[in-house]
Design an enzyme around this catalytic site. Structure first.
Site, PDB file in Angstrom:
ATOM      1  N   GLU A  12       0.798  -1.336   0.043  1.00  0.00           N
ATOM      2  CA  GLU A  12      -0.243  -0.011   0.029  1.00  0.00           C
ATOM      3  C   GLU A  12       0.749   1.343  -0.013  1.00  0.00           C
ATOM      4  O   GLU A  12       1.985   1.379   0.765  1.00  0.00           O
ATOM      5  CB  GLU A  12      -0.994   0.043   1.216  1.00  0.00           C
ATOM      6  CG  GLU A  12      -1.704   1.128   1.358  1.00  0.00           C
ATOM      7  CD  GLU A  12      -2.778   1.107   2.776  1.00  0.00           C
ATOM      8  OE1 GLU A  12      -3.667   2.009   3.042  1.00  0.00           O
ATOM      9  OE2 GLU A  12      -2.456  -0.115   3.746  1.00  0.00           O
ATOM     10  N   LYS A  33      -9.270   2.800  -2.355  1.00  0.00           N
ATOM     11  CA  LYS A  33      -9.370   1.909  -0.933  1.00  0.00           C
ATOM     12  C   LYS A  33     -10.795   2.607  -0.542  1.00  0.00           C
ATOM     13  O   LYS A  33     -11.195   3.785  -0.294  1.00  0.00           O
ATOM     14  CB  LYS A  33      -8.387   2.321  -0.048  1.00  0.00           C
ATOM     15  CG  LYS A  33      -8.501   1.811   1.220  1.00  0.00           C
ATOM     16  CD  LYS A  33      -7.449   1.892   2.101  1.00  0.00           C
ATOM     17  CE  LYS A  33      -7.335   1.114   3.380  1.00  0.00           C
ATOM     18  NZ  LYS A  33      -6.180   1.150   4.215  1.00  0.00           N
ATOM     19  N   CYS A  49      -5.445  -3.255   1.844  1.00  0.00           N
ATOM     20  CA  CYS A  49      -5.147  -3.426   3.536  1.00  0.00           C
ATOM     21  C   CYS A  49      -6.436  -3.591   4.356  1.00  0.00           C
ATOM     22  O   CYS A  49      -7.064  -4.585   4.233  1.00  0.00           O
ATOM     23  CB  CYS A  49      -4.304  -2.205   3.924  1.00  0.00           C
ATOM     24  SG  CYS A  49      -3.798  -2.340   5.697  1.00  0.00           S
TER      25      CYS A  49
END
Length: 259
Positions: free
Chosen positions: A41, A109, A143
């Site tokens: 990330e 994300k 994540c």
């Protein structure tokens, strides 16, 4: 398909150095016969770069991803890497699938973690961003997204066989549980492979857990890094080897929706 997962210690705010490191890993992955490299990330900016991330943010057709596209074309290895995306008047915590000279496929994300991320980024809309590569359908998450089972299930339901998860998991008393227990469960309950690529080491804001992991549809960890030190994990992703597991654990077929 053979994949390479890069556990790296990024330099916060030094995109040039991080891009070079990803390039070296891509060449090593190519030498190992890999078709795909997955970096962590915000690998390009460094996760802990703070407000500097806004200055480093670029559109998907900017110089950072263009440089990685050149590396992909040179090595024949597709690259997934986290970057700060500037678009629509906002900055997004994004991951890009890069393959040669093709336009990047970008995932944003959707589940931002803690005030650090919420103060830096706009959240993406939960979605199924997928790409076909080396005969398989890949899905992208970042994540914290993978810790919500709905996100992985969404990708499994559209036919993904591999979920690539660039991550920045920090050290904590539950980090090992996430990397070594939750990730294999996500793979098992959806009958997919999950590749979890983390940072290691520390910067001025965070210490990272390492523990990068590739889990198989039967819940086994195919390969995993230690909690310290950089590593390049190379492993084969062969859905046909897990047909028996899919036939025995029919979660996707048996799932009932709420009426």
């Amino acid at each position: 398909m053979r994949i390479a997962v890069l556990q790296m210690q990024a330099r916060p705010g030094d995109a040039a150095a991080n891009i070079k490191q990803i390039g070296r890993a891509a060449r090593e992955a190519a030498a190992g016969g890999a078709d795909l490299l997955i970096a962590p990330e915000l690998a390009i900016t460094g996760y802990g770069a703070g407000e500097a991330i806004h200055a480093l943010a670029e559109p998907a057709d900017g110089p950072a991803l263009s440089h990685l596209a050149e590396t992909s074309a040179e090595t024949g290895v597709a690259i997934i890497a986290g970057f700060a995306e500037a678009d629509e008047g906002a900055v997004w915590n994004s991951a890009a699938f890069i393959r040669g000279g093709e336009p990047a496929v970008v995932y944003r994300k959707s589940h931002l973690y803690a005030d650090y991320e919420r103060n830096l980024f706009r959240p993406g809309t939960p979605s199924a961003v997928t790409v076909q590569h080396a005969g398989q359908k890949l899905g992208l998450l970042i994540c914290y997204d993978v810790e919500f089972p709905e996100n992985v299930r969404r990708l499994a339901q559209v036919g993904c066989t591999l979920i690539a998860v660039p991550t920045a998991l920090p050290q904590s008393d539950h980090a090992a549980f996430i990397a070594r227990s939750m990730i294999p469960v996500r793979a098992f309950e959806n009958q997919v492979f999950v590749a979890y690529a983390n940072h290691c080491g520390a910067d001025e804001r965070f210490a990272y857990a390492g523990l990068s992991t590739v889990a198989a549809p039967d819940g086994k960890v195919l390969t995993g890094a230690e909690n310290v030190g950089e590593a390049l994990l190379i492993t084969d992703v062969l859905p046909s080897a897990y047909t028996a597991s899919a036939e025995e654990n029919t979660y996707l077929r048996d799932l009932r929706s709420v009426e």
